[in-house]
Design a protein around this motif. Structure first.
Motif, PDB file in Angstrom:
ATOM      1  N   SER A 220      40.412   3.317   0.832  1.00 12.78           N
ATOM      2  CA  SER A 220      39.821   1.787   2.805  1.00 12.78           C
ATOM      3  C   SER A 220      40.306   1.494   2.950  1.00 12.78           C
ATOM      4  CB  SER A 220      38.946   1.124   1.173  1.00 12.78           C
ATOM      5  OG  SER A 220      37.785   0.977   2.170  1.00 12.78           O
ATOM      6  N   PHE A 221      40.290   0.455   4.049  1.00 17.50           N
ATOM      7  CA  PHE A 221      40.566  -0.656   4.618  1.00 17.50           C
ATOM      8  C   PHE A 221      40.395  -1.641   3.390  1.00 17.50           C
ATOM      9  CE2 PHE A 221      39.951  -4.254   8.144  1.00 17.50           C
ATOM     10  CZ  PHE A 221      41.088  -4.454   8.389  1.00 17.50           C
TER      11      PHE A 221
ATOM     12  N   CYS B  61      30.279  -0.574   6.653  1.00 13.39           N
ATOM     13  CA  CYS B  61      31.408  -0.612   7.827  1.00 13.39           C
ATOM     14  C   CYS B  61      32.320   0.030   9.061  1.00 13.39           C
ATOM     15  CB  CYS B  61      32.646  -1.608   7.705  1.00 13.39           C
ATOM     16  SG  CYS B  61      32.129  -3.286   7.195  1.00 13.39           S
ATOM     17  N   GLU B  62      31.799   1.400   8.110  1.00 17.26           N
ATOM     18  CA  GLU B  62      32.970   2.617   8.908  1.00 17.26           C
ATOM     19  C   GLU B  62      31.503   3.797   8.986  1.00 17.26           C
ATOM     20  OE1 GLU B  62      35.685   4.270   6.631  1.00 17.26           O
ATOM     21  OE2 GLU B  62      36.889   2.092   6.933  1.00 17.26           O
TER      22      GLU B  62
ATOM     23  N   LYS C 299      34.708   0.127  15.480  1.00 21.40           N
ATOM     24  CA  LYS C 299      34.349   0.449  15.471  1.00 21.40           C
ATOM     25  C   LYS C 299      33.012   1.547  16.232  1.00 21.40           C
ATOM     26  CE  LYS C 299      35.461  -1.803  11.777  1.00 21.40           C
ATOM     27  NZ  LYS C 299      35.863  -1.630  10.438  1.00 21.40           N
TER      28      LYS C 299
ATOM     29  N   ASP D 173      29.545  -0.792   1.308  1.00 25.24           N
ATOM     30  CA  ASP D 173      30.317  -1.279   2.110  1.00 25.24           C
ATOM     31  C   ASP D 173      30.449  -0.007   3.184  1.00 25.24           C
ATOM     32  OD1 ASP D 173      32.527  -1.928   4.201  1.00 25.24           O
ATOM     33  OD2 ASP D 173      34.209  -2.340   2.862  1.00 25.24           O
TER      34      ASP D 173
ATOM     35  N   GLY E  37      32.425  -9.486  14.361  1.00 24.94           N
ATOM     36  CA  GLY E  37      30.998  -9.429  13.762  1.00 24.94           C
ATOM     37  C   GLY E  37      30.434  -8.302  12.827  1.00 24.94           C
TER      38      GLY E  37
ATOM     39  N   ALA F 122      39.710  -4.982   3.178  1.00 25.38           N
ATOM     40  CA  ALA F 122      39.198  -5.704   3.350  1.00 25.38           C
ATOM     41  C   ALA F 122      37.760  -5.419   2.206  1.00 25.38           C
ATOM     42  CB  ALA F 122      37.443  -5.765   4.656  1.00 25.38           C
TER      43      ALA F 122
ATOM     44  N   SER G  25      31.888 -10.884  10.550  1.00 25.91           N
ATOM     45  CA  SER G  25      32.462  -9.508  10.354  1.00 25.91           C
ATOM     46  C   SER G  25      31.942  -8.975   9.235  1.00 25.91           C
ATOM     47  CB  SER G  25      34.242 -10.386  10.089  1.00 25.91           C
ATOM     48  OG  SER G  25      34.269 -10.900   9.251  1.00 25.91           O
ATOM     49  N   GLY G  26      32.446  -8.152   9.449  1.00 23.57           N
ATOM     50  CA  GLY G  26      32.394  -7.156   7.949  1.00 23.57           C
ATOM     51  C   GLY G  26      33.243  -7.758   6.375  1.00 23.57           C
ATOM     52  N   THR G  27      33.714  -8.628   7.150  1.00 21.28           N
ATOM     53  CA  THR G  27      34.716  -9.004   5.929  1.00 21.28           C
ATOM     54  C   THR G  27      33.868 -10.390   5.166  1.00 21.28           C
ATOM     55  OG1 THR G  27      37.041  -8.740   6.890  1.00 21.28           O
ATOM     56  CG2 THR G  27      36.945  -9.839   4.470  1.00 21.28           C
TER      57      THR G  27
HETATM   58  C1  PLP Z   1      36.384  -2.181   9.360  1.00 22.23           C
HETATM   59  C2  PLP Z   1      35.773  -2.389   8.097  1.00 22.23           C
HETATM   60  C3  PLP Z   1      35.582  -3.786   7.001  1.00 22.23           C
HETATM   61  C4  PLP Z   1      35.942  -5.049   7.792  1.00 22.23           C
HETATM   62  O1  PLP Z   1      35.066  -5.065   9.336  1.00 22.23           O
HETATM   63  P1  PLP Z   1      35.512  -6.360   9.614  1.00 22.23           P
HETATM   64  O2  PLP Z   1      34.190  -6.396  11.184  1.00 22.23           O
HETATM   65  O3  PLP Z   1      36.762  -6.253  10.415  1.00 22.23           O
HETATM   66  O4  PLP Z   1      36.120  -8.159   9.206  1.00 22.23           O
HETATM   67  C5  PLP Z   1      35.347  -3.430   5.622  1.00 22.23           C
HETATM   68  N1  PLP Z   1      35.584  -2.391   5.040  1.00 22.23           N
HETATM   69  C6  PLP Z   1      35.802  -1.478   5.570  1.00 22.23           C
HETATM   70  C7  PLP Z   1      36.218   0.231   4.652  1.00 22.23           C
HETATM   71  C8  PLP Z   1      35.665  -1.730   7.216  1.00 22.23           C
HETATM   72  O5  PLP Z   1      36.165  -0.230   7.684  1.00 22.23           O
END
Ligand code: PLP
Length: 390
Positions: free
Chosen positions: A85-86, A159-160, A186, A157, A193, A88, A59-61
Motif C-alpha cells: 500500500s501507500f 483512499c484509493e 485520486k 483505508d 483533503g 500512509a 488529508s487522508g492521512t
Molecule cells: C493516498 C493514500 C493515502 C493518504 O492520503 P493523503 O490525502 O495523501 O494523506 C492513504 N492511504 C492510501 C492507500 C492512499 O492511496
C-alpha cells in the motif's frame, strides 16, 4: 525528472468551470473555514457511501490518524494491515504508538489474503486496517466478517476507492469507519483533503472534535458562552479542511460519475491494447467487483526482476511518458526495517508483486492515441529487456 515535464503525465486532476466558480464563490463570501461548503461536501460523500456521517479533514492521512485515535488504538496495541500500500496506511498506526502487523496479499486482488489475516489475529489485535488496493474492494466482506467474529473494528483505508463497490455495496461502507483521500492523483481531489465516514454517532462526534483542536463547539458562533470556543476537552489537532478546498470537493462530487466513467474507459482502452502481451499481467477483476479505477497498474511476468522493471520505467520516462513502481513494500522501507527488523522474504507475495509493477499514465483526458503510444513504448521497453537477456 519531474512529472510535470512528461508529455503524458502519470496523473492529472480533472477540474472544470464548476470547481472554479465554486472556489470564487467561497472567496467572495469571505468565509474561508468551518462553513456551509464543508457541510455540503460532507453530506455529498455521506450520501454517496450510504453513511450517516462524514467528517472532512485536511488529508487522508489525517483521517486515518483520527480514526485510530477515536477507536482508542494506542501503545501496546497491534493493528493488522497490508504491506502492499501507500505508506500512509501503516504510518497512521505508528502515529498512535501501535504496531502494524502485516499480512501477505492475494496475488490476484492485491489485497490482504483473508485466510492469512484470520491467523494473524492475537489478543493484542486492536483493529484491522484494510486497504482497497488501486480501488479494488475484493475481500472486504471477508475482512468485515473476521473483524465481527473477533469483536474488533475494521478500519477501511478507502483512499484509493471512492465510487467503487462490491456487489452494490459501496467502498467506504464496510468498515466501522472508512477514510477517503483527495490528493490530486485520486479519483476526486480537493488539492489536499480527506473524509472520514461512519454510522457511529459517538465516533463521528469524536472525530469532529479531534480535527478541531479537541473543541466541544464546532464554531465560535455555536458557543453558548464566552468561553466554550476556547474550551478544549481533549488533545486535538488542526486537521480542518478549508472552505476553498471543500468547494473544489463539492464540484468534484457533483461530477463523480462522469469522472469515474472516463477512468473506466481509459482502463478498458489499455486492456484492449495490452491484452495480447505475454510478458504482462493485467489487473484481474472478479465479477462481483465494481472497480473505482485509481491507477492503471500492470505487472511484468515472473521471469523479469526488479532491475529490469526499473529499466522499463526509466525507458518510458526518457520518452516523456510517466511511469512508476506502485508500490514498494512498506515493511521494506528503511525505517520499518530498523524499527521492527523486517527483511526481504517476510511477505513473499507482496514482494514478488511489488518488484514487477508498473503504473502507467492514467487520467481522465487520456486519448486513445496516447494510450496507444504508452502501450507501444511499454512493449518496446519490454522487448529491449528481453533482447538483453537472450
Ligand atoms: C493516498 C493514500 C493515502 C493518504 O492520503 P493523503 O490525502 O495523501 O494523506 C492513504 N492511504 C492510501 C492507500 C492512499 O492511496
Amino acid at each position: 525528472m519531474s512529472m510535470q515535464n512528461d508529455d503524458i503525465p502519470l496523473s492529472r486532476p480533472d477540474l472544470s468551470e464548476i470547481e472554479v466558480e465554486a472556489v470564487l464563490n467561497v472567496l467572495r463570501s469571505g468565509r474561508l473555514s468551518i462553513g456551509p461548503v464543508q457541510e455540503e461536501f460532507e453530506s455529498l460523500v455521506a450520501r454517496r457511501t450510504g453513511r450517516s456521517h462524514a467528517v472532512a479533514v485536511s488529508s487522508g492521512t489525517a483521517g486515518l490518524h483520527l480514526a485510530l485515535i477515536a477507536l482508542g488504538v494506542g501503545p501496546g496495541d497491534e493493528v493488522i494491515t497490508t504491506p502492499f500500500s501507500f505508506i500512509a496506511s501503516a504510518n497512521a498506526i505508528l502515529y498512535v504508538g501501535a504496531k502494524p502487523v502485516f499480512v501477505d496479499i492475494d496475488s490476484q486482488s492485491l489485497n490482504m489474503n483473508p485466510a492469512k489475516l484470520q491467523t494473524a489475529i492475537t489478543s493484542r489485535t486492536k483493529a484491522i486496517l484494510a486497504v482497497e488496493a488501486f480501488g479494488n474492494p475484493a475481500h472486504m466482506d471477508d475482512y468485515r466478517r473476521i473483524a465481527a467474529q473477533h469483536e474488533i473494528p475494521l478500519i477501511e483505508d478507502a483512499c484509493e476507492g471512492l465510487g467503487g463497490a462490491w456487489r452494490d455495496r459501496p467502498i467506504g461502507s464496510f468498515g466501522r469507519v472508512a477514510v477517503f483521500g483527495f490528493y490530486p492523483n485520486k479519483q476526486i481531489t480537493t488539492g489536499e483533503g480527506g473524509m472520514i465516514v461512519t454510522d457511529d454517532d459517538t465516533l463521528a462526534d469524536l472525530c469532529r472534535s479531534l480535527r478541531n483542536q479537541g473543541r466541544r463547539t464546532p464554531t465560535i458562533d455555536d458557543s453558548t458562552d464566552a468561553g466554550s470556543w476556547l474550551a478544549h476537552e481533549r488533545l486535538g489537532y488542526n486537521y480542518r479542511l478549508s472552505e476553498i478546498a471543500a468547494a473544489i470537493g463539492v464540484g468534484q462530487m457533483k461530477r463523480l460519475d462522469q469522472l469515474l466513467d472516463c477512468r473506466r474507459e481509459v482502463a478498458e482502452t489499455y486492456m484492449r491494447h495490452l491484452m495480447g502481451n505475454e510478458f504482462l499481467v493485467l489487473p484481474t477483476i472478479e465479477p462481483a467487483v465494481d472497480m473505482s479505477w485509481f491507477v492503471f497498474v500492470v505487472r511484468l511476468t515472473e521471469e523479469f526482476n526488479a532491475n529490469e522493471r526499473d529499466r522499463v520505467i526509466m525507458g518510458m520516462r526518457r520518452h516523456d511518458i510517466g511511469a512508476a513502481a506502485y508500490f514498494p513494500c512498506i515493511h521494506l522501507q528503511p525505517f520499518y526495517r530498523e524499527l521492527f527488523g523486517y527483511k526481504p522474504g517476510d511477505f513473499p507475495i507482496a514482494e514478488r508483486v511489488s518488484q514487477r509493477t508498473i503504473a502507467l499514465p492514467f487520467h481522465n483526458r487520456l486519448t486513445e492515441r496516447e494510450c496507444d503510444l504508452v502501450s507501444q513504448t511499454l512493449e518496446l521497453m519490454i522487448s529491449r529487456e528481453n533482447l538483453k537477456r537472450t
